[in-house]
Scaffold this motif. Structure first.
Motif, PDB file in Angstrom:
ATOM      1  N   THR A 122      -7.649   0.249   0.365  1.00 20.71           N
ATOM      2  CA  THR A 122      -8.932  -0.255  -0.139  1.00 20.71           C
ATOM      3  C   THR A 122      -9.822  -0.709   1.000  1.00 20.71           C
ATOM      4  N   ALA A 123      -9.246  -1.413   1.974  1.00 21.47           N
ATOM      5  CA  ALA A 123     -10.021  -1.898   3.118  1.00 21.47           C
ATOM      6  C   ALA A 123     -10.610  -0.735   3.914  1.00 21.47           C
ATOM      7  N   LEU A 124      -9.844   0.337   4.073  1.00 21.39           N
ATOM      8  CA  LEU A 124     -10.315   1.491   4.842  1.00 21.39           C
ATOM      9  C   LEU A 124     -11.435   2.243   4.134  1.00 21.39           C
ATOM     10  N   LYS A 125     -11.555   2.074   2.813  1.00 18.49           N
ATOM     11  CA  LYS A 125     -12.586   2.777   2.052  1.00 18.49           C
ATOM     12  C   LYS A 125     -13.889   1.989   1.962  1.00 18.49           C
ATOM     13  N   GLN A 126     -13.857   0.711   2.297  1.00 16.90           N
ATOM     14  CA  GLN A 126     -15.030  -0.133   2.129  1.00 16.90           C
ATOM     15  C   GLN A 126     -16.037   0.088   3.256  1.00 16.90           C
ATOM     16  N   ARG A 127     -17.304   0.000   2.921  1.00 14.94           N
ATOM     17  CA  ARG A 127     -18.363   0.167   3.907  1.00 14.94           C
ATOM     18  C   ARG A 127     -18.331  -0.954   4.944  1.00 14.94           C
ATOM     19  N   SER A 128     -17.934  -2.141   4.514  1.00 16.98           N
ATOM     20  CA  SER A 128     -17.878  -3.273   5.441  1.00 16.98           C
ATOM     21  C   SER A 128     -16.884  -3.023   6.569  1.00 16.98           C
TER      22      SER A 128
ATOM     23  N   MET B 151       9.689  -4.425  -2.552  1.00 17.19           N
ATOM     24  CA  MET B 151       8.910  -3.232  -2.886  1.00 17.19           C
ATOM     25  C   MET B 151       7.538  -3.609  -3.450  1.00 17.19           C
ATOM     26  N   ASP B 152       7.458  -4.696  -4.236  1.00 19.70           N
ATOM     27  CA  ASP B 152       6.180  -5.131  -4.787  1.00 19.70           C
ATOM     28  C   ASP B 152       5.206  -5.495  -3.675  1.00 19.70           C
ATOM     29  N   MET B 153       5.708  -6.201  -2.670  1.00 20.87           N
ATOM     30  CA  MET B 153       4.853  -6.600  -1.558  1.00 20.87           C
ATOM     31  C   MET B 153       4.349  -5.380  -0.798  1.00 20.87           C
ATOM     32  N   LEU B 154       5.200  -4.391  -0.605  1.00 20.84           N
ATOM     33  CA  LEU B 154       4.799  -3.172   0.093  1.00 20.84           C
ATOM     34  C   LEU B 154       3.748  -2.404  -0.698  1.00 20.84           C
ATOM     35  N   THR B 155       3.864  -2.429  -2.021  1.00 25.37           N
ATOM     36  CA  THR B 155       2.871  -1.753  -2.864  1.00 25.37           C
ATOM     37  C   THR B 155       1.510  -2.419  -2.743  1.00 25.37           C
ATOM     38  N   VAL B 156       1.509  -3.754  -2.779  1.00 21.18           N
ATOM     39  CA  VAL B 156       0.249  -4.496  -2.617  1.00 21.18           C
ATOM     40  C   VAL B 156      -0.334  -4.255  -1.233  1.00 21.18           C
ATOM     41  N   PHE B 157       0.529  -4.260  -0.226  1.00 19.19           N
ATOM     42  CA  PHE B 157       0.088  -4.006   1.153  1.00 19.19           C
ATOM     43  C   PHE B 157      -0.589  -2.646   1.263  1.00 19.19           C
ATOM     44  N   ALA B 158       0.061  -1.623   0.756  1.00 21.02           N
ATOM     45  CA  ALA B 158      -0.490  -0.265   0.849  1.00 21.02           C
ATOM     46  C   ALA B 158      -1.817  -0.151   0.108  1.00 21.02           C
ATOM     47  N   HIS B 159      -1.903  -0.757  -1.065  1.00 17.31           N
ATOM     48  CA  HIS B 159      -3.148  -0.705  -1.842  1.00 17.31           C
ATOM     49  C   HIS B 159      -4.274  -1.432  -1.127  1.00 17.31           C
ATOM     50  N   GLU B 160      -3.974  -2.619  -0.594  1.00 12.67           N
ATOM     51  CA  GLU B 160      -5.000  -3.400   0.102  1.00 12.67           C
ATOM     52  C   GLU B 160      -5.467  -2.685   1.362  1.00 12.67           C
ATOM     53  N   TRP B 161      -4.539  -2.072   2.075  1.00  8.41           N
ATOM     54  CA  TRP B 161      -4.875  -1.371   3.302  1.00  8.41           C
ATOM     55  C   TRP B 161      -5.775  -0.169   3.015  1.00  8.41           C
TER      56      TRP B 161
END
Length: 274
Positions: free
Chosen positions: A13-19, A1-11
């Motif tokens: 965050t990546a979608l919100k970045q201008r880059s 579950m911890d890995m899935l939480t990090v995955f969801a947060h990173e995903w």
């Protein structure tokens, strides 16, 4: 579950970045232009000078972007002091690294899939769409290339203390593996006895994932003959049913190795504050 939480947060965050959207636009524009050019000449199919051009452009553009994104994914959190906060939670380092890698890779997979899909749709409407086999091979080449260089970017980020260091290291790695690799390889092989040059050439090739993928997919597109006698035995092996298995094993080992390096270095920082 911890890995899935990090995955969801990173995903997210990546979608919100201008880059992300800059990369999306640049890669989509490149794919659309090349897909339209690819079949403008009647009778062109399989491995041609144009399909080689597309592969080479992807080879120059994608590794640089994925190295940047992978390295910055870790160093940005270090500079913003979020790394210390995250490490204060009961979260294993492996879950942290693998979750972030999976989240970043999912975002890049969206870019690649959207770009290739849009380009082929435009090609269909324009009457210049490539064959399904050629499309799938080039798509798979791009997806695997992103995976190996993203993992390499995470290893760079684990050893870098600041974003500036990670950017410089990423550019240096890209420059060696992509820009000057042929010249560097020729220079090194020139110092070796003639009898071991062929074996050394194949061994050194395995150290560069971009070169391995380029050779593999060029061969599967029908252009393996351009590599000449030193690669004859390798081309024969890759054309067998084991070629796909060997490719999967190579990518899995390369990605696993660099993620393990990133995990070990991050764990050391976590324990000793180095």
């Amino acid at each position: 579950m911890d890995m899935l939480t990090v995955f969801a947060h990173e995903w997210r965050t990546a979608l919100k970045q201008r880059s992300f959207y800059t990369f999306l636009f640049l890669f989509t524009f490149t794919c659309v232009m090349i897909f339209l050019i690819l079949h403008q000449v009647d009778g062109m199919a399989g491995y041609t000078q144009l399909s080689a051009t597309m592969m080479n452009i992807v080879l120059y553009l994608l590794p640089l972007m994925t190295l940047f994104l992978g390295a910055l994914s870790l160093t940005q959190e270090k500079e913003d002091k979020r790394f210390e906060l995250v490490m204060a939670y009961p979260l294993t380092t492996a879950s942290y690294i693998v979750g972030k890698f999976a989240g970043q890779y999912a975002a890049q997979w969206i870019i690649i899939t959207f770009s290739f899909g849009l380009a082929n749709m435009i090609g269909l409407f324009a009457g210049v769409a490539m064959s399904l086999r050629e499309f799938l091979l080039l798509y798979l080449f791009t997806v695997l290339l992103a995976a190996v260089f993203l993992a390499l970017g995470f290893a760079i980020g684990a050893f870098s203390a600041t974003r500036w260091q990670s950017l410089m290291a990423a550019v240096a790695v890209w420059f060696v593996l992509i820009m000057v690799w042929p010249s560097l390889l020729i220079g090194v092989l020139g110092f070796l006895p003639f009898g071991v040059v062929s074996a050394a050439l194949q061994l050194f090739t395995l150290l560069n994932p971009a070169e391995v993928l380029r050779i593999l997919f060029t061969n599967w597109l029908g252009g393996g003959a351009i590599f000449g006698q030193p690669y004859y035995e390798l081309m024969t092996a890759l054309n067998s049913r084991m070629g796909h298995v060997l490719l999967a094993l190579y990518v899995l080992i390369f990605v696993s190795f660099h993620l393990t390096v990133a995990i070990m270095k991050t764990e050391r920082k976590r324990k000793h504050g180095l």
